[in-house]
Design a protein around this motif. Structure first.
Motif, mmCIF file in Angstrom:
data_model
loop_
_atom_site.group_PDB
_atom_site.id
_atom_site.type_symbol
_atom_site.label_atom_id
_atom_site.label_comp_id
_atom_site.label_asym_id
_atom_site.label_seq_id
_atom_site.Cartn_x
_atom_site.Cartn_y
_atom_site.Cartn_z
ATOM 1 N N THR A 63 0.838 -1.207 0.000
ATOM 2 C CA THR A 63 0.000 0.000 0.000
ATOM 3 C C THR A 63 0.867 1.249 0.000
ATOM 4 O OG1 THR A 63 -1.787 -1.148 1.170
ATOM 5 C CG2 THR A 63 -1.779 1.264 1.260
ATOM 6 N N LEU A 64 1.900 1.264 0.839
ATOM 7 C CA LEU A 64 2.790 2.430 0.903
ATOM 8 C C LEU A 64 3.563 2.600 -0.396
ATOM 9 C CD1 LEU A 64 4.247 2.378 4.524
ATOM 10 C CD2 LEU A 64 2.311 3.660 3.617
ATOM 11 N N ALA A 65 3.966 1.494 -1.007
ATOM 12 C CA ALA A 65 4.678 1.583 -2.281
ATOM 13 C C ALA A 65 3.790 2.193 -3.364
ATOM 14 C CB ALA A 65 5.153 0.195 -2.704
ATOM 15 N N LEU A 66 2.513 1.833 -3.364
ATOM 16 C CA LEU A 66 1.572 2.403 -4.329
ATOM 17 C C LEU A 66 1.376 3.896 -4.077
ATOM 18 C CD1 LEU A 66 -0.487 2.079 -6.622
ATOM 19 C CD2 LEU A 66 -2.189 1.406 -4.895
ATOM 20 N N LEU A 67 1.259 4.277 -2.818
ATOM 21 C CA LEU A 67 1.108 5.695 -2.480
ATOM 22 C C LEU A 67 2.309 6.492 -2.983
ATOM 23 C CD1 LEU A 67 -0.368 8.002 -1.012
ATOM 24 C CD2 LEU A 67 0.850 7.322 1.069
ATOM 25 N N GLU A 68 3.491 5.997 -2.729
ATOM 26 C CA GLU A 68 4.701 6.699 -3.181
ATOM 27 C C GLU A 68 4.740 6.796 -4.698
ATOM 28 O OE1 GLU A 68 9.584 6.540 -2.673
ATOM 29 O OE2 GLU A 68 8.312 5.077 -1.630
ATOM 30 N N GLU A 69 4.355 5.723 -5.375
ATOM 31 C CA GLU A 69 4.386 5.722 -6.833
ATOM 32 C C GLU A 69 3.483 6.797 -7.428
ATOM 33 O OE1 GLU A 69 3.671 2.700 -10.670
ATOM 34 O OE2 GLU A 69 3.226 2.019 -8.630
ATOM 35 N N VAL A 70 2.253 6.910 -6.940
ATOM 36 C CA VAL A 70 1.329 7.879 -7.552
ATOM 37 C C VAL A 70 1.654 9.311 -7.131
ATOM 38 C CG1 VAL A 70 -0.526 6.230 -7.914
ATOM 39 C CG2 VAL A 70 -0.426 7.464 -5.747
ATOM 40 N N VAL A 71 2.157 9.504 -5.909
ATOM 41 C CA VAL A 71 2.540 10.859 -5.493
ATOM 42 C C VAL A 71 3.693 11.375 -6.340
ATOM 43 C CG1 VAL A 71 3.567 12.217 -3.608
ATOM 44 C CG2 VAL A 71 1.642 10.669 -3.135
ATOM 45 N N ASN A 72 4.571 10.483 -6.756
ATOM 46 C CA ASN A 72 5.754 10.900 -7.504
ATOM 47 C C ASN A 72 5.499 11.101 -8.999
ATOM 48 O OD1 ASN A 72 7.333 11.022 -5.239
ATOM 49 N ND2 ASN A 72 8.247 9.000 -5.509
ATOM 50 N N ILE A 73 4.238 11.043 -9.401
ATOM 51 C CA ILE A 73 3.857 11.402 -10.770
ATOM 52 C C ILE A 73 3.148 12.747 -10.718
ATOM 53 C CG2 ILE A 73 2.512 10.777 -12.809
ATOM 54 C CD1 ILE A 73 2.647 7.860 -11.865
ATOM 55 N N ASN A 74 3.724 13.745 -11.356
ATOM 56 C CA ASN A 74 3.040 15.038 -11.384
ATOM 57 C C ASN A 74 1.743 14.899 -12.169
ATOM 58 O OD1 ASN A 74 2.403 17.683 -13.085
ATOM 59 N ND2 ASN A 74 3.320 18.290 -11.150
ATOM 60 N N SER A 75 0.645 15.302 -11.544
ATOM 61 C CA SER A 75 -0.658 15.205 -12.217
ATOM 62 C C SER A 75 -1.481 16.458 -11.962
ATOM 63 C CB SER A 75 -1.414 13.951 -11.753
ATOM 64 O OG SER A 75 -1.589 13.933 -10.345
ATOM 65 N N GLY A 76 -0.834 17.612 -12.163
ATOM 66 C CA GLY A 76 -1.586 18.858 -12.138
ATOM 67 C C GLY A 76 -2.720 18.813 -13.146
ATOM 68 N N THR A 77 -3.790 19.511 -12.867
ATOM 69 C CA THR A 77 -4.993 19.434 -13.699
ATOM 70 C C THR A 77 -4.698 19.607 -15.180
ATOM 71 O OG1 THR A 77 -6.249 20.375 -11.855
ATOM 72 C CG2 THR A 77 -7.313 20.353 -14.016
ATOM 73 N N PHE A 78 -3.761 20.507 -15.512
ATOM 74 C CA PHE A 78 -3.492 20.807 -16.916
ATOM 75 C C PHE A 78 -2.351 19.961 -17.482
ATOM 76 C CE2 PHE A 78 -5.442 24.663 -15.150
ATOM 77 C CZ PHE A 78 -6.576 24.701 -15.949
ATOM 78 N N ASN A 79 -1.753 19.119 -16.648
ATOM 79 C CA ASN A 79 -0.778 18.141 -17.130
ATOM 80 C C ASN A 79 -1.551 16.881 -17.493
ATOM 81 O OD1 ASN A 79 1.329 16.412 -17.670
ATOM 82 N ND2 ASN A 79 2.121 16.373 -15.571
ATOM 83 N N MET A 80 -2.173 16.915 -18.647
ATOM 84 C CA MET A 80 -3.106 15.846 -19.005
ATOM 85 C C MET A 80 -2.428 14.488 -19.112
ATOM 86 S SD MET A 80 -5.906 17.694 -21.494
ATOM 87 C CE MET A 80 -4.774 18.498 -22.610
ATOM 88 N N GLN A 81 -1.193 14.459 -19.586
ATOM 89 C CA GLN A 81 -0.499 13.181 -19.658
ATOM 90 C C GLN A 81 -0.211 12.645 -18.262
ATOM 91 O OE1 GLN A 81 0.112 11.252 -22.455
ATOM 92 N NE2 GLN A 81 0.482 9.788 -20.801
ATOM 93 N N GLY A 82 0.155 13.539 -17.340
ATOM 94 C CA GLY A 82 0.411 13.118 -15.973
ATOM 95 C C GLY A 82 -0.834 12.569 -15.297
ATOM 96 N N VAL A 83 -1.973 13.201 -15.549
ATOM 97 C CA VAL A 83 -3.240 12.699 -14.996
ATOM 98 C C VAL A 83 -3.523 11.305 -15.536
ATOM 99 C CG1 VAL A 83 -5.739 13.069 -14.915
ATOM 100 C CG2 VAL A 83 -4.181 15.013 -14.637
ATOM 101 N N ARG A 84 -3.316 11.123 -16.837
ATOM 102 C CA ARG A 84 -3.550 9.803 -17.434
ATOM 103 C C ARG A 84 -2.571 8.770 -16.890
ATOM 104 N NH1 ARG A 84 -3.759 13.022 -22.404
ATOM 105 N NH2 ARG A 84 -5.924 13.484 -22.901
ATOM 106 N N ASP A 85 -1.353 9.199 -16.610
ATOM 107 C CA ASP A 85 -0.355 8.267 -16.080
ATOM 108 C C ASP A 85 -0.758 7.757 -14.695
ATOM 109 O OD1 ASP A 85 1.175 8.517 -18.357
ATOM 110 O OD2 ASP A 85 2.599 9.939 -17.476
ATOM 111 N N VAL A 86 -1.273 8.644 -13.855
ATOM 112 C CA VAL A 86 -1.755 8.207 -12.545
ATOM 113 C C VAL A 86 -2.937 7.252 -12.730
ATOM 114 C CG1 VAL A 86 -2.755 8.927 -10.345
ATOM 115 C CG2 VAL A 86 -0.916 10.268 -11.369
ATOM 116 N N GLY A 87 -3.821 7.591 -13.656
ATOM 117 C CA GLY A 87 -4.931 6.694 -13.953
ATOM 118 C C GLY A 87 -4.441 5.330 -14.415
ATOM 119 N N GLY A 88 -3.345 5.330 -15.169
ATOM 120 C CA GLY A 88 -2.796 4.071 -15.642
ATOM 121 C C GLY A 88 -2.294 3.186 -14.514
#
Length: 429
Positions: free
Chosen positions: A39-64
Protein backbone atom coordinates in the motif's frame (compact mmCIF):
# COMPACT_ATOMS: atom_id res chain seq x y z
CA UNK A 1 2.35 -3.68 40.87
CA UNK A 2 0.79 -0.46 39.54
CA UNK A 3 2.28 -1.06 36.07
CA UNK A 4 0.90 -4.60 36.03
CA UNK A 5 -2.55 -3.31 36.97
CA UNK A 6 -2.49 -0.71 34.18
CA UNK A 7 -1.33 -3.33 31.68
CA UNK A 8 -4.15 -5.65 32.74
CA UNK A 9 -6.72 -2.88 32.33
CA UNK A 10 -5.32 -2.09 28.85
CA UNK A 11 -5.45 -5.73 27.75
CA UNK A 12 -8.98 -6.14 29.06
CA UNK A 13 -10.04 -2.98 27.21
CA UNK A 14 -8.37 -4.18 24.00
CA UNK A 15 -10.08 -7.57 24.31
CA UNK A 16 -13.45 -5.87 24.85
CA UNK A 17 -13.06 -3.93 21.60
CA UNK A 18 -11.96 -7.02 19.66
CA UNK A 19 -15.03 -8.91 20.84
CA UNK A 20 -17.20 -6.34 19.08
CA UNK A 21 -15.67 -7.28 15.73
CA UNK A 22 -16.70 -10.36 13.80
CA UNK A 23 -14.21 -13.00 12.73
CA UNK A 24 -14.37 -11.67 9.19
CA UNK A 25 -13.69 -8.12 10.37
CA UNK A 26 -10.67 -9.27 12.35
CA UNK A 27 -9.43 -11.09 9.26
CA UNK A 28 -9.86 -7.92 7.20
CA UNK A 29 -7.69 -6.01 9.65
CA UNK A 30 -5.02 -8.72 9.41
CA UNK A 31 -5.18 -8.49 5.62
CA UNK A 32 -4.68 -4.71 5.66
CA UNK A 33 -1.58 -5.22 7.83
CA UNK A 34 -0.28 -7.93 5.49
CA UNK A 35 -0.68 -5.65 2.46
CA UNK A 36 0.51 -2.44 4.09
CA UNK A 37 4.02 -2.44 2.62
CA UNK A 38 2.53 -2.71 -0.88
CA UNK A 39 0.00 0.00 0.00
CA UNK A 40 2.79 2.43 0.90
CA UNK A 41 4.68 1.58 -2.28
CA UNK A 42 1.57 2.40 -4.33
CA UNK A 43 1.11 5.69 -2.48
CA UNK A 44 4.70 6.70 -3.18
CA UNK A 45 4.39 5.72 -6.83
CA UNK A 46 1.33 7.88 -7.55
CA UNK A 47 2.54 10.86 -5.49
CA UNK A 48 5.75 10.90 -7.50
CA UNK A 49 3.86 11.40 -10.77
CA UNK A 50 3.04 15.04 -11.38
CA UNK A 51 -0.66 15.20 -12.22
CA UNK A 52 -1.59 18.86 -12.14
CA UNK A 53 -4.99 19.43 -13.70
CA UNK A 54 -3.49 20.81 -16.92
CA UNK A 55 -0.78 18.14 -17.13
CA UNK A 56 -3.11 15.85 -19.00
CA UNK A 57 -0.50 13.18 -19.66
CA UNK A 58 0.41 13.12 -15.97
CA UNK A 59 -3.24 12.70 -15.00
CA UNK A 60 -3.55 9.80 -17.43
CA UNK A 61 -0.36 8.27 -16.08
CA UNK A 62 -1.75 8.21 -12.55
CA UNK A 63 -4.93 6.69 -13.95
CA UNK A 64 -2.80 4.07 -15.64
CA UNK A 65 -1.30 3.02 -12.30
CA UNK A 66 -4.75 2.52 -10.82
CA UNK A 67 -5.90 0.73 -13.98
CA UNK A 68 -3.07 -1.76 -13.47
CA UNK A 69 -3.87 -2.29 -9.79
CA UNK A 70 -7.66 -2.56 -10.04
CA UNK A 71 -7.36 -5.01 -12.92
CA UNK A 72 -5.33 -7.27 -10.63
CA UNK A 73 -8.27 -7.56 -8.22
CA UNK A 74 -10.91 -8.34 -10.81
CA UNK A 75 -12.32 -4.91 -11.73
CA UNK A 76 -13.26 -3.84 -15.25
CA UNK A 77 -11.45 -0.57 -16.00
CA UNK A 78 -12.01 2.19 -18.53
CA UNK A 79 -11.01 5.74 -19.34
CA UNK A 80 -13.83 8.25 -19.83
CA UNK A 81 -12.75 10.83 -22.41
CA UNK A 82 -14.05 14.39 -22.54
CA UNK A 83 -14.56 16.72 -25.52
CA UNK A 84 -11.33 18.44 -26.62
CA UNK A 85 -12.96 21.80 -25.91
CA UNK A 86 -12.88 21.09 -22.16
CA UNK A 87 -9.07 20.76 -22.19
CA UNK A 88 -9.09 18.07 -19.50
CA UNK A 89 -7.56 14.59 -19.35
CA UNK A 90 -10.71 12.62 -18.56
CA UNK A 91 -11.67 10.21 -15.77
CA UNK A 92 -10.66 6.75 -14.56
CA UNK A 93 -13.43 4.26 -13.71
CA UNK A 94 -13.23 0.74 -12.23
CA UNK A 95 -16.35 -1.40 -11.86
CA UNK A 96 -17.71 -4.71 -10.63
CA UNK A 97 -21.32 -5.70 -11.12
CA UNK A 98 -23.43 -8.08 -9.07
CA UNK A 99 -26.87 -8.72 -7.66
CA UNK A 100 -26.28 -8.82 -3.91
CA UNK A 101 -26.08 -6.18 -1.19
CA UNK A 102 -25.90 -2.42 -1.35
CA UNK A 103 -24.34 -0.76 -4.38
CA UNK A 104 -21.40 1.51 -3.52
CA UNK A 105 -19.98 4.45 -5.48
CA UNK A 106 -16.43 5.44 -4.43
CA UNK A 107 -15.16 8.94 -5.26
CA UNK A 108 -11.55 10.11 -5.53
CA UNK A 109 -9.63 12.27 -8.02
CA UNK A 110 -6.40 11.76 -9.94
CA UNK A 111 -5.02 15.28 -10.23
CA UNK A 112 -3.51 17.86 -7.91
CA UNK A 113 -3.26 21.65 -7.92
CA UNK A 114 0.50 21.40 -8.59
CA UNK A 115 1.12 21.98 -12.28
CA UNK A 116 4.09 20.63 -14.19
CA UNK A 117 5.85 24.01 -14.32
CA UNK A 118 5.78 24.33 -10.52
CA UNK A 119 8.49 23.09 -8.17
CA UNK A 120 8.16 19.35 -7.62
CA UNK A 121 7.84 17.84 -4.13
CA UNK A 122 8.20 14.03 -4.14
CA UNK A 123 6.99 11.58 -1.53
CA UNK A 124 9.33 11.96 1.44
CA UNK A 125 9.17 10.55 4.95
CA UNK A 126 9.81 13.41 7.36
CA UNK A 127 9.75 11.14 10.39
CA UNK A 128 8.05 7.89 11.40
CA UNK A 129 4.64 9.57 11.65
CA UNK A 130 4.65 12.17 8.83
CA UNK A 131 5.32 12.17 5.10
CA UNK A 132 5.05 14.95 2.53
CA UNK A 133 4.50 15.18 -1.20
CA UNK A 134 2.27 16.71 -3.86
CA UNK A 135 -1.33 15.63 -3.32
CA UNK A 136 -0.31 13.12 -0.65
CA UNK A 137 -3.48 13.72 1.36
CA UNK A 138 -5.56 15.63 -1.23
CA UNK A 139 -6.15 13.17 -2.49
CA UNK A 140 -3.80 10.46 -3.62
CA UNK A 141 -3.76 9.12 -0.08
CA UNK A 142 -7.54 8.73 -0.29
CA UNK A 143 -7.37 7.04 -3.69
CA UNK A 144 -4.93 4.47 -2.33
CA UNK A 145 -7.19 3.92 0.69
CA UNK A 146 -10.06 3.02 -1.65
CA UNK A 147 -7.87 0.51 -3.44
CA UNK A 148 -6.46 -0.98 -0.22
CA UNK A 149 -9.98 -1.34 1.19
CA UNK A 150 -11.32 -3.16 -1.87
CA UNK A 151 -8.19 -5.27 -2.29
CA UNK A 152 -8.53 -6.63 1.25
CA UNK A 153 -12.20 -7.44 0.68
CA UNK A 154 -11.47 -9.11 -2.65
CA UNK A 155 -8.75 -11.29 -1.11
CA UNK A 156 -11.31 -12.62 1.36
CA UNK A 157 -13.92 -13.18 -1.35
CA UNK A 158 -16.21 -10.48 0.00
CA UNK A 159 -16.81 -8.68 -3.30
CA UNK A 160 -18.30 -11.65 -5.08
CA UNK A 161 -21.56 -10.74 -6.87
CA UNK A 162 -21.39 -7.14 -5.56
CA UNK A 163 -21.84 -3.86 -7.40
CA UNK A 164 -18.95 -1.43 -6.91
CA UNK A 165 -17.95 1.61 -8.94
CA UNK A 166 -14.72 3.51 -8.30
CA UNK A 167 -14.68 6.89 -10.04
CA UNK A 168 -11.55 9.09 -10.12
CA UNK A 169 -12.15 12.32 -12.09
CA UNK A 170 -9.15 14.08 -13.58
CA UNK A 171 -10.30 17.63 -12.91
CA UNK A 172 -12.04 18.01 -9.54
CA UNK A 173 -9.91 20.98 -8.49
CA UNK A 174 -10.71 22.81 -11.73
CA UNK A 175 -13.53 21.08 -13.59
CA UNK A 176 -13.78 21.44 -17.33
CA UNK A 177 -16.40 23.96 -18.36
CA UNK A 178 -19.30 23.49 -18.67
CA UNK A 179 -19.21 21.27 -15.61
CA UNK A 180 -22.41 19.47 -16.59
CA UNK A 181 -20.51 18.03 -19.54
CA UNK A 182 -17.48 17.08 -17.46
CA UNK A 183 -19.67 15.42 -14.82
CA UNK A 184 -22.45 13.94 -16.98
CA UNK A 185 -21.11 10.38 -16.95
CA UNK A 186 -20.13 10.69 -13.28
CA UNK A 187 -23.66 11.63 -12.23
CA UNK A 188 -25.41 9.06 -14.41
CA UNK A 189 -23.31 6.23 -13.00
CA UNK A 190 -23.76 7.39 -9.44
CA UNK A 191 -27.54 7.27 -9.78
CA UNK A 192 -27.30 3.50 -10.16
CA UNK A 193 -25.95 3.06 -6.61
CA UNK A 194 -27.22 3.24 -3.02
CA UNK A 195 -24.40 5.13 -1.32
CA UNK A 196 -21.66 7.55 -2.39
CA UNK A 197 -18.43 7.45 -0.37
CA UNK A 198 -15.98 10.35 -0.76
CA UNK A 199 -12.36 9.87 0.26
CA UNK A 200 -11.17 13.46 0.41
CA UNK A 201 -9.04 14.45 3.38
CA UNK A 202 -10.19 13.20 6.77
CA UNK A 203 -10.40 15.71 9.60
CA UNK A 204 -9.23 13.05 12.04
CA UNK A 205 -11.02 10.03 13.48
CA UNK A 206 -13.93 11.87 15.05
CA UNK A 207 -15.41 13.91 12.17
CA UNK A 208 -17.15 12.92 8.94
CA UNK A 209 -18.67 15.12 6.26
CA UNK A 210 -22.40 14.99 5.50
CA UNK A 211 -22.68 18.49 3.99
CA UNK A 212 -20.42 20.64 1.82
CA UNK A 213 -20.76 24.13 0.49
CA UNK A 214 -21.09 24.64 -3.22
CA UNK A 215 -18.79 26.82 -5.32
CA UNK A 216 -19.58 28.99 -8.31
CA UNK A 217 -17.83 31.82 -10.10
CA UNK A 218 -18.55 35.42 -10.98
CA UNK A 219 -17.01 37.99 -13.31
CA UNK A 220 -17.41 41.73 -12.78
CA UNK A 221 -16.74 44.26 -15.53
CA UNK A 222 -16.82 48.02 -15.08
CA UNK A 223 -16.21 50.94 -17.43
CA UNK A 224 -15.50 54.62 -17.08
CA UNK A 225 -14.69 57.68 -19.21
CA UNK A 226 -11.01 57.78 -20.16
CA UNK A 227 -9.95 61.41 -19.74
CA UNK A 228 -7.27 63.42 -17.94
CA UNK A 229 -7.20 62.58 -14.23
CA UNK A 230 -7.54 66.24 -13.24
CA UNK A 231 -11.21 65.94 -14.14
CA UNK A 232 -12.03 62.93 -11.96
CA UNK A 233 -15.12 63.33 -9.75
CA UNK A 234 -16.54 66.11 -11.95
CA UNK A 235 -20.12 65.62 -13.09
CA UNK A 236 -19.01 65.51 -16.72
CA UNK A 237 -16.29 62.90 -16.04
CA UNK A 238 -17.34 60.71 -13.18
CA UNK A 239 -15.28 58.25 -11.14
CA UNK A 240 -13.75 55.82 -13.60
CA UNK A 241 -13.82 52.05 -13.84
CA UNK A 242 -11.51 51.25 -10.92
CA UNK A 243 -13.45 53.34 -8.41
CA UNK A 244 -16.66 51.65 -9.58
CA UNK A 245 -15.13 48.19 -9.11
CA UNK A 246 -13.87 49.20 -5.67
CA UNK A 247 -17.30 50.55 -4.73
CA UNK A 248 -18.99 47.30 -5.72
CA UNK A 249 -16.51 45.04 -3.94
CA UNK A 250 -16.70 47.05 -0.75
CA UNK A 251 -20.50 47.04 -0.86
CA UNK A 252 -20.44 43.25 -1.32
CA UNK A 253 -18.40 43.06 1.87
CA UNK A 254 -20.53 45.49 3.85
CA UNK A 255 -23.92 43.99 2.91
CA UNK A 256 -23.22 40.27 2.55
CA UNK A 257 -20.25 39.31 4.72
CA UNK A 258 -21.07 37.47 7.91
CA UNK A 259 -23.98 35.36 6.65
CA UNK A 260 -23.58 31.77 7.82
CA UNK A 261 -21.96 29.47 5.25
CA UNK A 262 -21.64 32.30 2.71
CA UNK A 263 -18.30 33.54 1.38
CA UNK A 264 -17.35 35.42 -1.77
CA UNK A 265 -13.78 36.14 -2.71
CA UNK A 266 -12.45 38.48 -5.43
CA UNK A 267 -9.43 36.48 -6.54
CA UNK A 268 -8.13 38.78 -9.27
CA UNK A 269 -8.58 42.40 -10.34
CA UNK A 270 -7.23 44.19 -13.41
CA UNK A 271 -7.82 47.84 -14.24
CA UNK A 272 -6.53 50.68 -16.41
CA UNK A 273 -7.01 52.28 -19.79
CA UNK A 274 -6.60 48.96 -21.62
CA UNK A 275 -6.78 45.47 -20.13
CA UNK A 276 -6.62 41.88 -21.32
CA UNK A 277 -7.39 38.55 -19.63
CA UNK A 278 -6.92 34.89 -20.59
CA UNK A 279 -9.64 32.79 -19.00
CA UNK A 280 -7.76 29.54 -19.60
CA UNK A 281 -4.53 30.51 -17.84
CA UNK A 282 -5.82 33.19 -15.46
CA UNK A 283 -3.19 35.60 -16.76
CA UNK A 284 -4.07 39.26 -17.25
CA UNK A 285 -2.41 42.56 -18.06
CA UNK A 286 -3.25 46.23 -17.81
CA UNK A 287 -1.98 49.42 -19.38
CA UNK A 288 -2.62 52.65 -17.54
CA UNK A 289 -1.15 55.89 -16.21
CA UNK A 290 -1.66 57.80 -13.01
CA UNK A 291 -2.90 60.81 -14.95
CA UNK A 292 -5.63 58.91 -16.84
CA UNK A 293 -9.07 58.05 -15.45
CA UNK A 294 -9.44 54.30 -15.82
CA UNK A 295 -11.58 53.09 -18.69
CA UNK A 296 -11.82 49.37 -17.82
CA UNK A 297 -11.71 47.12 -14.79
CA UNK A 298 -12.19 43.39 -14.51
CA UNK A 299 -12.63 41.21 -11.42
CA UNK A 300 -13.01 37.44 -11.08
CA UNK A 301 -14.16 35.75 -7.91
CA UNK A 302 -15.86 32.77 -6.34
CA UNK A 303 -19.08 32.36 -4.36
CA UNK A 304 -19.49 29.57 -1.79
CA UNK A 305 -22.87 28.66 -0.33
CA UNK A 306 -24.97 25.94 1.26
CA UNK A 307 -28.13 25.23 -0.72
CA UNK A 308 -29.48 26.69 -3.94
CA UNK A 309 -31.68 29.15 -2.06
CA UNK A 310 -28.67 30.86 -0.48
CA UNK A 311 -26.84 30.94 -3.81
CA UNK A 312 -29.74 32.51 -5.69
CA UNK A 313 -30.52 35.05 -2.97
CA UNK A 314 -26.88 36.13 -2.91
CA UNK A 315 -26.69 36.48 -6.67
CA UNK A 316 -29.82 38.63 -6.65
CA UNK A 317 -28.32 40.93 -4.02
CA UNK A 318 -25.00 41.17 -5.87
CA UNK A 319 -26.83 42.19 -9.06
CA UNK A 320 -28.65 44.94 -7.14
CA UNK A 321 -25.37 46.28 -5.80
CA UNK A 322 -23.76 46.23 -9.24
CA UNK A 323 -26.63 48.25 -10.71
CA UNK A 324 -26.10 51.23 -8.37
CA UNK A 325 -23.45 52.84 -10.56
CA UNK A 326 -21.24 55.74 -9.66
CA UNK A 327 -21.48 58.75 -11.94
CA UNK A 328 -19.91 58.20 -15.35
CA UNK A 329 -19.56 54.43 -14.99
CA UNK A 330 -21.24 51.19 -16.02
CA UNK A 331 -21.00 47.75 -14.47
CA UNK A 332 -22.15 44.23 -15.22
CA UNK A 333 -21.75 40.90 -13.45
CA UNK A 334 -22.02 37.37 -14.82
CA UNK A 335 -22.28 34.15 -12.83
CA UNK A 336 -21.03 30.71 -13.75
CA UNK A 337 -22.25 27.58 -12.02
CA UNK A 338 -19.57 25.30 -10.63
CA UNK A 339 -19.95 22.61 -8.01
CA UNK A 340 -23.37 22.44 -6.29
CA UNK A 341 -23.67 22.21 -2.54
CA UNK A 342 -24.25 19.01 -0.60
CA UNK A 343 -26.97 19.70 1.97
CA UNK A 344 -27.19 17.64 5.17
CA UNK A 345 -29.83 14.89 5.05
CA UNK A 346 -31.12 12.19 7.38
CA UNK A 347 -29.73 9.55 5.04
CA UNK A 348 -26.27 11.11 5.18
CA UNK A 349 -26.50 11.23 8.95
CA UNK A 350 -27.39 7.54 9.05
CA UNK A 351 -24.08 6.79 7.31
CA UNK A 352 -22.23 8.74 10.00
CA UNK A 353 -23.97 6.63 12.64
CA UNK A 354 -22.77 3.44 10.95
CA UNK A 355 -19.23 4.79 10.67
CA UNK A 356 -19.35 5.90 14.29
CA UNK A 357 -20.36 2.42 15.45
CA UNK A 358 -17.49 0.90 13.49
CA UNK A 359 -15.11 3.44 14.97
CA UNK A 360 -16.26 2.73 18.53
CA UNK A 361 -16.12 -1.01 17.97
CA UNK A 362 -12.50 -0.58 16.89
CA UNK A 363 -11.68 1.58 19.90
CA UNK A 364 -11.25 4.85 17.99
CA UNK A 365 -14.19 6.66 19.56
CA UNK A 366 -17.38 8.28 18.32
CA UNK A 367 -17.67 10.03 14.95
CA UNK A 368 -19.80 13.16 14.54
CA UNK A 369 -20.93 15.17 11.54
CA UNK A 370 -18.63 18.10 10.80
CA UNK A 371 -19.46 21.74 10.17
CA UNK A 372 -20.37 22.26 6.47
CA UNK A 373 -18.47 25.53 6.57
CA UNK A 374 -15.22 23.70 7.26
CA UNK A 375 -15.20 21.91 3.88
CA UNK A 376 -14.90 23.32 0.42
CA UNK A 377 -16.80 22.14 -2.60
CA UNK A 378 -16.26 18.58 -3.84
CA UNK A 379 -17.33 16.18 -6.56
CA UNK A 380 -19.63 14.27 -4.22
CA UNK A 381 -21.96 17.27 -4.26
CA UNK A 382 -22.90 16.58 -7.88
CA UNK A 383 -24.64 13.38 -6.79
CA UNK A 384 -25.99 14.47 -3.39
CA UNK A 385 -29.53 14.87 -4.74
CA UNK A 386 -29.66 11.24 -5.90
CA UNK A 387 -28.22 9.05 -3.12
CA UNK A 388 -27.02 9.13 0.47
CA UNK A 389 -23.50 10.50 0.81
CA UNK A 390 -20.62 10.68 3.25
CA UNK A 391 -17.23 12.32 2.68
CA UNK A 392 -14.00 12.96 4.54
CA UNK A 393 -13.15 9.25 4.68
CA UNK A 394 -9.65 9.67 3.28
CA UNK A 395 -6.16 10.27 4.63
CA UNK A 396 -5.51 12.83 7.33
CA UNK A 397 -2.83 15.49 7.06
CA UNK A 398 -2.09 19.19 6.81
CA UNK A 399 -1.22 21.86 4.26
CA UNK A 400 -3.31 20.66 1.31
CA UNK A 401 -2.69 22.69 -1.88
CA UNK A 402 0.68 23.91 -0.55
CA UNK A 403 4.33 22.80 -0.78
CA UNK A 404 3.98 21.83 2.90
CA UNK A 405 1.25 19.24 2.27
CA UNK A 406 1.65 16.26 4.61
CA UNK A 407 -0.02 12.97 5.46
CA UNK A 408 -0.32 11.56 8.97
CA UNK A 409 1.37 8.18 8.60
CA UNK A 410 0.56 7.21 12.16
CA UNK A 411 -3.19 7.43 11.48
CA UNK A 412 -3.07 6.17 7.90
CA UNK A 413 -3.12 2.39 8.51
CA UNK A 414 -5.91 2.70 11.09
CA UNK A 415 -7.98 4.87 8.76
CA UNK A 416 -7.62 2.19 6.06
CA UNK A 417 -8.76 -0.49 8.52
CA UNK A 418 -11.75 1.58 9.60
CA UNK A 419 -12.64 2.28 5.98
CA UNK A 420 -12.54 -1.44 5.24
CA UNK A 421 -14.83 -2.44 8.09
CA UNK A 422 -17.20 0.43 7.28
CA UNK A 423 -17.47 -0.70 3.65
CA UNK A 424 -17.89 -4.32 4.73
CA UNK A 425 -20.83 -3.42 6.97
CA UNK A 426 -22.40 -1.14 4.36
CA UNK A 427 -22.24 -3.67 1.57
CA UNK A 428 -24.03 -6.21 3.77
CA UNK A 429 -26.91 -3.97 4.91
Amino acid sequence: MKKLLLLSIFLLSLNAFSQKLSKTEKKLIETIDKNYKETLALLEEVVNINSGTFNMQGVRDVGGVFEREFAKIGFETEWVTLPDSLKRAGHFVATRKGTKGKKLFFIGHLHTVFEKNMSFYPFTMINDSTAKGQGVNDMKGGNVMIFATLKAMEELGLLKDRTITVYFPGDEENAGSPSWVSRLDFVERAKQHDYALGYETAQGFDIATIARRGASGWTLKTTGKQVHSSGVFRESVGYGAIYEAARILNQFREELAGEKYLTFNPGQIIGGSDISYDGDTGEGSALGKTNIVSREAFVTGDLRFLGEAQKEATRKKMKQIVSQNLNGTTASIEFEDGIPSMPPTDGNMDLVKILSQVSMDMGFGEVRAGDPGSRGAGDISYVADYLDCIDGLGASGTGAHSPAETINMKQYPDLIKRSTLFVYRLINL
